[in-house]
Scaffold this motif. Structure first.
Motif, PDB file in Angstrom:
ATOM      1  N   PHE A   1      28.195  15.135  37.566  1.00 42.38           N
ATOM      2  CA  PHE A   1      27.600  16.227  36.806  1.00 42.38           C
ATOM      3  C   PHE A   1      26.634  17.069  37.649  1.00 42.38           C
ATOM      4  N   THR A   2      26.317  16.588  38.860  1.00 50.28           N
ATOM      5  CA  THR A   2      25.238  17.249  39.615  1.00 50.28           C
ATOM      6  C   THR A   2      25.609  17.634  41.050  1.00 50.28           C
TER       7      THR A   2
ATOM      8  N   CYS B   1      24.312  23.375  31.788  1.00 50.28           N
ATOM      9  CA  CYS B   1      24.761  21.983  31.888  1.00 50.28           C
ATOM     10  C   CYS B   1      26.111  21.968  32.597  1.00 50.28           C
ATOM     11  N   ASN B   2      26.514  20.778  32.999  1.00 48.26           N
ATOM     12  CA  ASN B   2      27.816  20.623  33.632  1.00 48.26           C
ATOM     13  C   ASN B   2      28.929  20.818  32.591  1.00 48.26           C
ATOM     14  N   HIS B   3      30.031  21.440  33.019  1.00 49.78           N
ATOM     15  CA  HIS B   3      31.109  21.748  32.072  1.00 49.78           C
ATOM     16  C   HIS B   3      31.729  20.487  31.461  1.00 49.78           C
ATOM     17  N   LYS B   4      31.675  19.367  32.171  1.00 45.40           N
ATOM     18  CA  LYS B   4      32.301  18.145  31.641  1.00 45.40           C
ATOM     19  C   LYS B   4      31.481  17.539  30.500  1.00 45.40           C
ATOM     20  N   LEU B   5      30.196  17.876  30.456  1.00 47.23           N
ATOM     21  CA  LEU B   5      29.410  17.466  29.288  1.00 47.23           C
ATOM     22  C   LEU B   5      29.922  18.193  28.051  1.00 47.23           C
TER      23      LEU B   5
ATOM     24  N   ILE C   1      30.039  27.447  37.031  1.00 49.34           N
ATOM     25  CA  ILE C   1      29.543  28.355  38.070  1.00 49.34           C
ATOM     26  C   ILE C   1      28.777  27.534  39.109  1.00 49.34           C
ATOM     27  N   GLU C   2      28.003  26.581  38.600  1.00 49.57           N
ATOM     28  CA  GLU C   2      27.283  25.610  39.440  1.00 49.57           C
ATOM     29  C   GLU C   2      27.448  24.257  38.758  1.00 49.57           C
ATOM     30  N   PRO C   3      27.076  23.138  39.437  1.00 51.47           N
ATOM     31  CA  PRO C   3      27.180  21.849  38.738  1.00 51.47           C
ATOM     32  C   PRO C   3      26.398  21.857  37.422  1.00 51.47           C
ATOM     33  N   GLY C   4      25.279  22.575  37.375  1.00 52.90           N
ATOM     34  CA  GLY C   4      24.450  22.567  36.174  1.00 52.90           C
ATOM     35  C   GLY C   4      24.503  23.854  35.378  1.00 52.90           C
TER      36      GLY C   4
ATOM     37  N   GLY D   1      18.192  14.921  32.137  1.00 50.04           N
ATOM     38  CA  GLY D   1      18.104  13.468  32.294  1.00 50.04           C
ATOM     39  C   GLY D   1      18.740  12.978  33.577  1.00 50.04           C
ATOM     40  N   PHE D   2      19.739  13.711  34.065  1.00 46.42           N
ATOM     41  CA  PHE D   2      20.440  13.290  35.290  1.00 46.42           C
ATOM     42  C   PHE D   2      19.554  13.419  36.532  1.00 46.42           C
ATOM     43  N   GLU D   3      18.397  14.042  36.382  1.00 48.93           N
ATOM     44  CA  GLU D   3      17.477  14.099  37.525  1.00 48.93           C
ATOM     45  C   GLU D   3      16.987  12.699  37.894  1.00 48.93           C
TER      46      GLU D   3
END
Ligand code: FES
Ligand code: FE
Length: 441
Positions: free
Chosen positions: A34-35, A208-212, A334-337, A387-389
């Protein structure tokens, strides 16, 4: 067990990205998916540049010369109908020096003229005119300067237009869609003529990441918790009764596609499923719609088309939410996040004004960026991304719910595992984007 989504030549050298332990009933997803910018670059190449991707709906371009412009897999694309009636996708970049040939969202045109130096192209993409063409040498070939098309092809299924950017693509759209065809058909069959995209769209972004978003779109587990406010409002307005639960059930449709939900009974639907919210005076019209659907489709299919719906996910980035309204939504990272999303509303072309009003109201109040539901989801997904941080300490997310159950329910996470297995396979292996199996639950 142990599907490392990034192993293999030129692949990911880090920890297992997807842990699929069917024996113990554990399914874990490494949070770097996701990141990590390297993983996103691999996804663009191995997933988005390999799979069939939704590009538009034939109702948007009914006449020769009609076109819409949009971004598909990050590319600018003109989706158009040629003078031969054929639907084409043309890459919206001038073959002279690159400018967008079409900058408007939609129109009808006999030719496409680039505003930079005036080159023009036919609706089929051939070069039509070049100012001062005699300045070019004999080596200059007009044919080579036509507008390019996605190399893996452009094809439609029941008016849903898809494109493929893989030059080596050998999978037909129908094979790719596999069992999802039945449910696209359920949507198309809601009209005696054609389903049409209603004017306007909802473009927005989510941090957010598209897979979320993929996980969330078929996640029955969160519905009554995260969207409590909406369900309370619906119940208060007499629009639904959730006392019997949401009655969702998940089904794997092959190649990473899945659907959640069959019966839409607690919601009602502008297409032939009356609930008191629609008004007593419209009840005879709903009975008439159902009778006509039976005439047209037969009892069994009419029942399926009129009273069953759900949320259909077509791998990797198309969600059709066919519950209260019919929302077609596609997205791209566009970006991971950060992801870009566009949504459209579909409806039967013959729909009468009161039902159309309910549909449009559902499109806005239910799942739009300013509606009741999407802001809840956006908050939840952006919160996951934050939270993924702490991913160094908490490496994996858990997607195991219901994994050992024989019959998996709407609150289990089967459809997410279906997605992740296909994702891991494509990230790991070369070869076709379709495994031609409809049983990868
Ligand atoms: Fe289009 Fe020059 S870039 S005509
Ligand atoms: Fe939600």
């Amino acid at each position: 067990m142990g599907a490392n989504g990034g192993s293999g030549s030129g692949g990911w050298a880090g920890p297992a990205l997807v842990v699929d332990d069917q024996e113990r009933g554990l399914f874990l997803v490494h949070r770097s998916v996701f990141t990590d910018t390297g993983i996103l670059a691999m996804e663009r190449e191995r997933i988005f540049d390999r799979c069939w991707l939704y590009a538009g709906h034939e109702s948007e371009i009914p006449k020769a010369g009609d076109f819409v412009t949009r971004r598909v897999a990050g590319r600018p694309v003109i989706v158009t109908r040629g003078r031969d009636g054929k639907v084409r996708a043309l890459l919206n970049t001038c073959t002279h020096r690159g400018a967008l040939v079409r900058r408007e969202a939609r129109r009808n045109a006999k030719t496409h003229q680039c505003f930079y130096h005036g080159w023009s192209f036919t609706p089929e993409g051939e070069v039509n005119g070049i100012p001062g063409e005699d300045a070019y040498s004999e080596a200059f070939d007009r044919g080579e300067r036509r507008l390019r098309e996605p190399p893996g092809g452009t094809a439609s299924y029941r008016d849903f237009i898809f494109v493929n950017f893989n030059p080596e693509n050998e999978v037909s759209l129908e094979d790719y869609l596999w069992d999802a065809k039945e449910y696209l058909g359920c949507i198309a069959d809601q009209s005696a003529g054609r389903m049409e995209v209603l004017q306007g769209s909802q473009p927005f972004g989510m941090r957010c990441n598209h897979k979320l978003h993929v996980e969330n779109s078929t996640d029955g587990y969160h519905a009554l918790v995260a969207h409590k406010r909406y369900f309370d409002w619906l119940a208060g307005a007499g629009a639904m009764d959730v006392s019997a639960g949401l009655r969702f059930s998940p089904k794997a449709l092959g190649n990473g596609h899945a659907i959640i939900g069959r019966s839409v009974a607690p919601f009602g639907r502008p297409m032939a499923q009356w609930i008191p919210y629609f008004g007593e005076e419209r009840k005879p019209h709903f009975e008439e719609m159902y009778r006509k659907a039976v005439e047209r489709l037969g009892e069994e299919r009419a029942h399926q088309v009129c009273t069953c719906g759900g949320i259909l996910f077509i791998f990797p980035n198309l969600i059709i939410n066919d519950i209260i309204s019919t929302t077609v939504r596609t997205f791209y990272p566009i970006e991971p996040g950060y992801m870009e999303v566009t949504a459209w509303c579909l409806g039967p072309e013959e729909e009468e004004a009161p039902e159309r009003a309910v549909r449009l109201d559902g499109f806005v109040t239910f799942n739009s960026p300013g509606g009741f539901v999407n802001p809840d989801d956006t908050e939840a997904l952006e919160s996951c991304q934050r939270g993924f941080e702490a991913a160094k300490e908490v490496e994996y997310s858990d997607v195991s719910r219901g994994m050992k159950r024989l019959l998996q329910g709407g609150e289990d996470e089967l459809e997410m595992r279906v997605f992740w297995r296909q994702w891991a396979r494509l990230m790991r292996e070369a070869g076709p984007a379709s495994t031609h199996t409809g049983t990868d639950a």
